[in-house]
Every structure is written in structure tokens, then in C-alpha cells.
Design an enzyme around this catalytic site. Sequence first.
Site, short mmCIF file in Angstrom:
data_model
loop_
_atom_site.label_atom_id
_atom_site.label_comp_id
_atom_site.label_asym_id
_atom_site.label_seq_id
_atom_site.Cartn_x
_atom_site.Cartn_y
_atom_site.Cartn_z
CE LYS A 12 -2.86 1.54 -8.14
NZ LYS A 12 -2.93 1.27 -6.67
CE1 TYR A 52 -2.99 6.57 -5.41
CE2 TYR A 52 -0.92 6.81 -6.59
CZ TYR A 52 -2.09 6.11 -6.35
OH TYR A 52 -2.35 4.93 -7.04
CG PHE A 60 1.06 3.70 2.38
CD1 PHE A 60 0.54 4.26 1.22
CD2 PHE A 60 0.21 3.57 3.49
CE1 PHE A 60 -0.78 4.67 1.14
CE2 PHE A 60 -1.12 3.99 3.41
CZ PHE A 60 -1.61 4.54 2.24
NE ARG A 88 -12.98 2.39 -4.96
CZ ARG A 88 -11.82 2.67 -4.35
NH1 ARG A 88 -10.83 3.24 -5.03
NH2 ARG A 88 -11.64 2.40 -3.08
CB THR A 94 -7.47 -0.83 -0.64
OG1 THR A 94 -8.46 0.18 -0.87
CG2 THR A 94 -6.09 -0.22 -0.77
NE ARG A 105 -7.07 -2.45 -6.40
CZ ARG A 105 -7.43 -1.31 -5.83
NH1 ARG A 105 -8.34 -1.33 -4.86
NH2 ARG A 105 -6.90 -0.17 -6.20
CG ASN A 115 -3.75 -2.00 -5.30
OD1 ASN A 115 -3.18 -1.34 -6.18
ND2 ASN A 115 -4.40 -1.44 -4.29
CG HIS A 118 -6.37 4.86 -9.26
ND1 HIS A 118 -6.36 5.24 -7.93
CD2 HIS A 118 -7.16 5.77 -9.90
CE1 HIS A 118 -7.10 6.34 -7.79
NE2 HIS A 118 -7.59 6.68 -8.97
CD GLU A 129 -8.68 9.90 -8.97
OE1 GLU A 129 -8.24 9.68 -7.83
OE2 GLU A 129 -9.34 9.05 -9.61
P1 DAT Z 1 -7.64 2.53 -3.36
O1 DAT Z 1 -6.55 2.38 -4.39
O2 DAT Z 1 -8.37 1.23 -3.15
O3 DAT Z 1 -8.56 3.68 -3.63
P2 DAT Z 1 -6.38 4.19 -1.34
O4 DAT Z 1 -6.86 5.35 -2.13
O5 DAT Z 1 -6.70 4.16 0.10
O6 DAT Z 1 -6.92 2.81 -1.96
O7 DAT Z 1 -4.80 4.05 -1.47
C1 DAT Z 1 -4.17 4.29 -2.71
C2 DAT Z 1 -3.11 3.24 -2.92
O8 DAT Z 1 -2.12 3.34 -1.90
C3 DAT Z 1 -3.61 1.81 -2.84
O9 DAT Z 1 -4.17 1.36 -4.06
C4 DAT Z 1 -2.36 1.06 -2.47
C5 DAT Z 1 -1.64 2.03 -1.56
N1 DAT Z 1 -1.97 1.76 -0.14
C6 DAT Z 1 -3.12 2.05 0.50
N2 DAT Z 1 -3.09 1.67 1.79
C7 DAT Z 1 -1.86 1.12 1.96
C8 DAT Z 1 -1.18 0.52 3.06
N3 DAT Z 1 -1.77 0.41 4.25
N4 DAT Z 1 0.08 0.07 2.86
C9 DAT Z 1 0.69 0.17 1.66
N5 DAT Z 1 0.11 0.72 0.57
C10 DAT Z 1 -1.14 1.19 0.72
MG MG Z 2 -8.16 5.73 -3.66
#
Ligand code: DAT
Ligand code: MG
Length: 152
Positions: A12, A52, A60, A88, A94, A105, A115, A118, A129
Site C-alpha cells: 500500500k 474494495y 471507513f 495472509r 487486519t 503488519r 497496515n 494487502h 483480484e
Molecule cells: P484485510 O486487509 O485484512 O483483508 P479488510 O478486507 O476487512 O481487511 O479491510 C480492508 C482494509 O480496510 C484494511 O486492510 C484496512 C481497512 N479497514 C478495515 N477495517 C477497518 C476499520 N474498522 N477502520 C478503518 N479501516 C479499516
Molecule cells: Mg480483505
Amino acid sequence: MSNTERTFIMIKPDGVARGLIAEIIRRFEQRGFKLVAMKLMRAGEDLLQSHYGELADKPFFPKLVKFIGSGPVVPMVWEGKDVVKQGRAMLGQTNPLQSAPGTIRGDFGVDIGRNVVHGSDSLETAEREIALWFDKSELNDWDLPLKGAIYE
Ligand code: DAT
Ligand code: MG
């Protein structure tokens, strides 16, 4: 379990800005995974909305899309045995504060919105993806010369 499973990993903008490109690639190479595709690019809003898409309802979401589009990212495709799940695990949770030391992370982050990296969360997501971020012609089929030292 296939040795040619593929996953989508993306550094990222925060990871790029912090000079972690080489460190993240190193971890995947060192584990024995094979790099199949990689580029440095600035992602547009349409691409990120689609990447996303599942999170479109989350509060968010706008901030997330804005941040990931704020600077260059390094999308990559990595191949190897169980690479989706292992990728992962190498990333951590996350929320970096819940990520164990030793994970990317857990070693390099504190805030959930920074973080660093991805990774696809399932085989189906990985396929989607990879197709979203890469043209077929960008995926390199090549043989790991040291395959016999990594796989029995
Ligand atoms: P991951 O990246 O671990 O697969 P995710 O797919 O649930 O997690 O979310 C995608 C991204 O969105 C994550 O890397 C960071 C952001 N994100 C997720 N939950 C969040 C939250 N509660 N507040 C702020 N950003 C968040
Ligand atoms: Mg995800």
C-alpha cells in the site's frame, strides 16, 4: 493443495512511502514463493471501488479508497503451495496492534488504516483480484530453478 496456487499481494502507499518494498518482497521470496507479476502504479478510483467493493457500506470506505489512491502501490502476484492462506498469515491481522511480531503488519504497523500491505483472503478473491489488477499478458509463467530445493 496445488504448488501453482496464486494470490494477490499489494504494498500500500504507506508501505511504499516507508521504504518497505524490498523487505516485503524479500519475505515472500525467502519463503520459497515465486513472483509471477509486479508493477508500481497509482490506482484510480474506479479500480479501488471495485477492489474494495465488498466494503462499500463501511463507514471507513471513502477514507480507505482515498488513501490507497493517494500514492503509488505495488501490486504483485505470488505463486506457491497454499500461498493464499500463508500470505495472509505472513501479513498478520487486519489491525496491526493485534498482529503478532514476525508478521509484516505486526513488525511494521500500528494503525488499521496504515497496515502496509494487502493480501487476498480466499482462492476466489485471489482470482478476482489478480484479474482486476493485471492483464493476462502481465502474468509470467516461468520455472523456479531451485524448485527441487523448495518442494519435495
Ligand atoms: P484485510 O486487509 O485484512 O483483508 P479488510 O478486507 O476487512 O481487511 O479491510 C480492508 C482494509 O480496510 C484494511 O486492510 C484496512 C481497512 N479497514 C478495515 N477495517 C477497518 C476499520 N474498522 N477502520 C478503518 N479501516 C479499516
Ligand atoms: Mg480483505
